[in-house]
Design a protein around this motif. Structure first.
Motif, PDB file in Angstrom:
ATOM      1  N   PHE A  33       0.932  -1.288   0.081  1.00 43.96           N
ATOM      2  CA  PHE A  33      -0.025  -0.101  -0.019  1.00 43.96           C
ATOM      3  C   PHE A  33       0.970   1.266  -0.006  1.00 43.96           C
ATOM      4  CE2 PHE A  33      -3.829  -2.422   1.493  1.00 43.96           C
ATOM      5  CZ  PHE A  33      -3.113  -3.604   2.020  1.00 43.96           C
ATOM      6  N   TYR A  35       0.594   5.471   1.055  1.00 40.91           N
ATOM      7  CA  TYR A  35      -0.272   6.358   1.879  1.00 40.91           C
ATOM      8  C   TYR A  35       0.436   7.652   1.584  1.00 40.91           C
ATOM      9  CZ  TYR A  35      -3.288   2.741   3.822  1.00 40.91           C
ATOM     10  OH  TYR A  35      -4.091   1.520   3.857  1.00 40.91           O
ATOM     11  N   PHE A  45      -4.918   6.928   1.696  1.00 39.94           N
ATOM     12  CA  PHE A  45      -4.847   5.978   0.934  1.00 39.94           C
ATOM     13  C   PHE A  45      -4.405   6.255  -0.536  1.00 39.94           C
ATOM     14  CE2 PHE A  45      -4.962   1.767  -0.970  1.00 39.94           C
ATOM     15  CZ  PHE A  45      -5.785   1.916  -2.019  1.00 39.94           C
ATOM     16  N   SER A 100      -8.082  -6.788   2.329  1.00 37.59           N
ATOM     17  CA  SER A 100      -8.697  -6.644   3.618  1.00 37.59           C
ATOM     18  C   SER A 100      -8.757  -7.706   4.639  1.00 37.59           C
ATOM     19  CB  SER A 100      -9.648  -5.775   3.673  1.00 37.59           C
ATOM     20  OG  SER A 100     -10.856  -6.518   2.929  1.00 37.59           O
TER      21      SER A 100
ATOM     22  N   ARG B  31     -14.729  -4.572   9.072  1.00 27.18           N
ATOM     23  CA  ARG B  31     -13.965  -5.816   9.392  1.00 27.18           C
ATOM     24  C   ARG B  31     -13.161  -5.987  10.577  1.00 27.18           C
ATOM     25  NH1 ARG B  31     -12.400  -9.562   5.250  1.00 27.18           N
ATOM     26  NH2 ARG B  31     -14.287  -9.980   4.022  1.00 27.18           N
ATOM     27  N   SER B  32     -12.314  -4.936  10.543  1.00 20.56           N
ATOM     28  CA  SER B  32     -11.325  -4.700  11.913  1.00 20.56           C
ATOM     29  C   SER B  32     -11.147  -3.262  12.342  1.00 20.56           C
ATOM     30  CB  SER B  32     -10.349  -5.762  11.676  1.00 20.56           C
ATOM     31  OG  SER B  32      -9.476  -5.335  10.788  1.00 20.56           O
ATOM     32  N   LEU B  34      -7.901  -0.886  13.900  1.00 22.75           N
ATOM     33  CA  LEU B  34      -6.565  -1.190  14.298  1.00 22.75           C
ATOM     34  C   LEU B  34      -5.907   0.133  14.917  1.00 22.75           C
ATOM     35  CD1 LEU B  34      -6.718  -2.761  11.245  1.00 22.75           C
ATOM     36  CD2 LEU B  34      -4.422  -2.897  11.579  1.00 22.75           C
ATOM     37  N   LEU B  88      -2.899   6.751  16.120  1.00 27.99           N
ATOM     38  CA  LEU B  88      -3.703   6.689  15.033  1.00 27.99           C
ATOM     39  C   LEU B  88      -4.860   5.238  15.167  1.00 27.99           C
ATOM     40  CD1 LEU B  88      -0.993   7.133  11.998  1.00 27.99           C
ATOM     41  CD2 LEU B  88      -2.968   8.734  12.674  1.00 27.99           C
ATOM     42  N   TYR B  92     -10.278  -1.550   8.724  1.00 27.92           N
ATOM     43  CA  TYR B  92     -10.294  -2.162   7.621  1.00 27.92           C
ATOM     44  C   TYR B  92     -11.780  -2.429   7.294  1.00 27.92           C
ATOM     45  CZ  TYR B  92      -5.648  -4.026   6.027  1.00 27.92           C
ATOM     46  OH  TYR B  92      -4.379  -4.110   5.780  1.00 27.92           O
ATOM     47  N   THR B  93     -12.329  -2.215   5.758  1.00 26.81           N
ATOM     48  CA  THR B  93     -13.533  -2.850   5.677  1.00 26.81           C
ATOM     49  C   THR B  93     -13.423  -4.053   4.630  1.00 26.81           C
ATOM     50  OG1 THR B  93     -13.716  -1.443   3.787  1.00 26.81           O
ATOM     51  CG2 THR B  93     -14.431  -0.523   5.793  1.00 26.81           C
ATOM     52  N   GLY B  94     -14.408  -4.671   4.369  1.00 34.64           N
ATOM     53  CA  GLY B  94     -14.494  -5.738   3.296  1.00 34.64           C
ATOM     54  C   GLY B  94     -14.651  -5.417   1.993  1.00 34.64           C
ATOM     55  N   THR B  95     -15.053  -4.003   1.635  1.00 31.71           N
ATOM     56  CA  THR B  95     -15.447  -3.498   0.406  1.00 31.71           C
ATOM     57  C   THR B  95     -13.955  -2.889  -0.194  1.00 31.71           C
ATOM     58  OG1 THR B  95     -16.029  -1.707   1.563  1.00 31.71           O
ATOM     59  CG2 THR B  95     -17.722  -3.089   0.538  1.00 31.71           C
ATOM     60  N   ALA B  96     -13.050  -2.491   0.414  1.00 31.88           N
ATOM     61  CA  ALA B  96     -11.833  -1.879  -0.140  1.00 31.88           C
ATOM     62  C   ALA B  96     -10.509  -2.381   0.566  1.00 31.88           C
ATOM     63  CB  ALA B  96     -12.113  -0.403   0.032  1.00 31.88           C
ATOM     64  N   SER B  97      -9.658  -2.689  -0.237  1.00 33.33           N
ATOM     65  CA  SER B  97      -8.223  -3.182   0.391  1.00 33.33           C
ATOM     66  C   SER B  97      -7.641  -2.116   0.947  1.00 33.33           C
ATOM     67  CB  SER B  97      -7.800  -3.794  -0.719  1.00 33.33           C
ATOM     68  OG  SER B  97      -8.481  -4.964  -1.201  1.00 33.33           O
ATOM     69  N   LYS B  98      -7.910  -1.328   1.991  1.00 32.06           N
ATOM     70  CA  LYS B  98      -7.257  -0.357   2.539  1.00 32.06           C
ATOM     71  C   LYS B  98      -7.554   0.117   3.978  1.00 32.06           C
ATOM     72  CE  LYS B  98     -10.623   3.364   1.041  1.00 32.06           C
ATOM     73  NZ  LYS B  98     -10.772   4.518   0.287  1.00 32.06           N
ATOM     74  N   LEU B  99      -6.758   0.690   4.571  1.00 32.09           N
ATOM     75  CA  LEU B  99      -6.780   1.184   5.672  1.00 32.09           C
ATOM     76  C   LEU B  99      -7.330   2.794   5.503  1.00 32.09           C
ATOM     77  CD1 LEU B  99      -3.999  -0.211   7.856  1.00 32.09           C
ATOM     78  CD2 LEU B  99      -6.332  -0.695   8.210  1.00 32.09           C
ATOM     79  N   PHE B 101      -7.910   5.805   8.066  1.00 33.51           N
ATOM     80  CA  PHE B 101      -7.357   6.336   9.137  1.00 33.51           C
ATOM     81  C   PHE B 101      -7.940   7.599   9.804  1.00 33.51           C
ATOM     82  CE2 PHE B 101      -3.327   4.439   9.976  1.00 33.51           C
ATOM     83  CZ  PHE B 101      -2.868   3.579   8.959  1.00 33.51           C
ATOM     84  N   GLY B 102      -8.060   7.827  11.130  1.00 32.96           N
ATOM     85  CA  GLY B 102      -8.446   8.942  11.604  1.00 32.96           C
ATOM     86  C   GLY B 102      -7.283  10.115  11.655  1.00 32.96           C
TER      87      GLY B 102
END
Lengths: 116, 111
Positions: A33, A35, A45, A100, B31-32, B34, B88, B92-99, B101-102
């Protein structure tokens, strides 16, 4: 290697110059990835690779940004005709899972790009 | 659009204090969640939370997730100056392969 390695650590570019930022992920990690982190913000991202395939580039802010990972390991983020708003820390992360699925991503030290 | 909000934005405490950092989220197909600690530039992984109500612990740090109320907290007990960093939160979501962040919480621990 032991961790994600990025180079250079710092880059100063004149406005209009092209730059190339390198990322060496953890050996064997499938996902990579990129960022972008502006001052005082969380990382945003840019793009995602699964092995050599770029599966998501929805975060790239313009067509001046281009990323590749031709052999599924080292990746390069290229920014053409840099502008001042490109100044940020560019972070690379890798993880052993695909996309993910529930494994953590490990980050490199980042490249701080300053466009003057 | 997926959103992760952290509070407070910054915090100054004395060494030995206990702090609680907050993270709320509104994401599709969660999904999760972190937590990362960022000193200088590289975020370093702290915890990954996927199930509600199960506390994860590592030394003086602990974290828990509430999937009904859509938030997580990170607790640090007996803070030390070495805990000074930006913390930070990301999802993670199931729809996109990215984190996603806040903006982070900047913690400063003073002597």
């Amino acid at each position: 290697g032991a961790g994600v390695s990025q180079s250079p650590r710092y880059k100063v570019a004149k406005r209009g110059q092209d730059v190339a930022l390198r990322c060496d992920p953890i050996s064997g990690h499938v996902s990579l990835f990129w960022y972008q982190q502006a001052l005082g913000q969380g990382p945003e991202f840019l793009t995602y690779f699964q092995n050599e395939a770029q599966l998501d580039k929805s975060g790239l802010p313009s067509d001046r940004f281009f990323a590749e990972r031709p052999e599924g390991s080292v990746s390069t983020l290229k920014i053409q005709r840099t502008q001042q708003e490109d100044s940020a820390v560019y972070l690379c992360a890798s993880s052993r899972s695909r996309g993910s699925m529930n494994t953590e991503a490990f980050f490199g030290q980042g490249t701080r790009l300053t466009v003057v | 659009e997926d959103k992760v909000v952290q509070s407070p934005l910054s915090l100054v405490v004395h060494e030995g204090d206990t702090v609680t950092l907050n993270c709320s989220y509104e994401v599709t197909n969660f999904r999760s969640l972190l937590w990362y600690k960022q000193e200088k530039k590289a975020p370093t992984f702290l915890f990954m939370l996927t199930s509600s109500g199960i506390e994860k612990k590592s030394g003086r740090l602990s974290s828990i997730l509430d999937k009904k109320e859509l938030f997580s907290i990170l607790n640090i007990t007996a803070t030390q100056t070495g805990d000074s960093a930006i913390y930070l939160c990301a999802t993670y979501t199931g729809t996109a392969s990215k984190l996603t962040f806040g903006t982070g919480t900047r913690l400063q621990v003073t002597l």
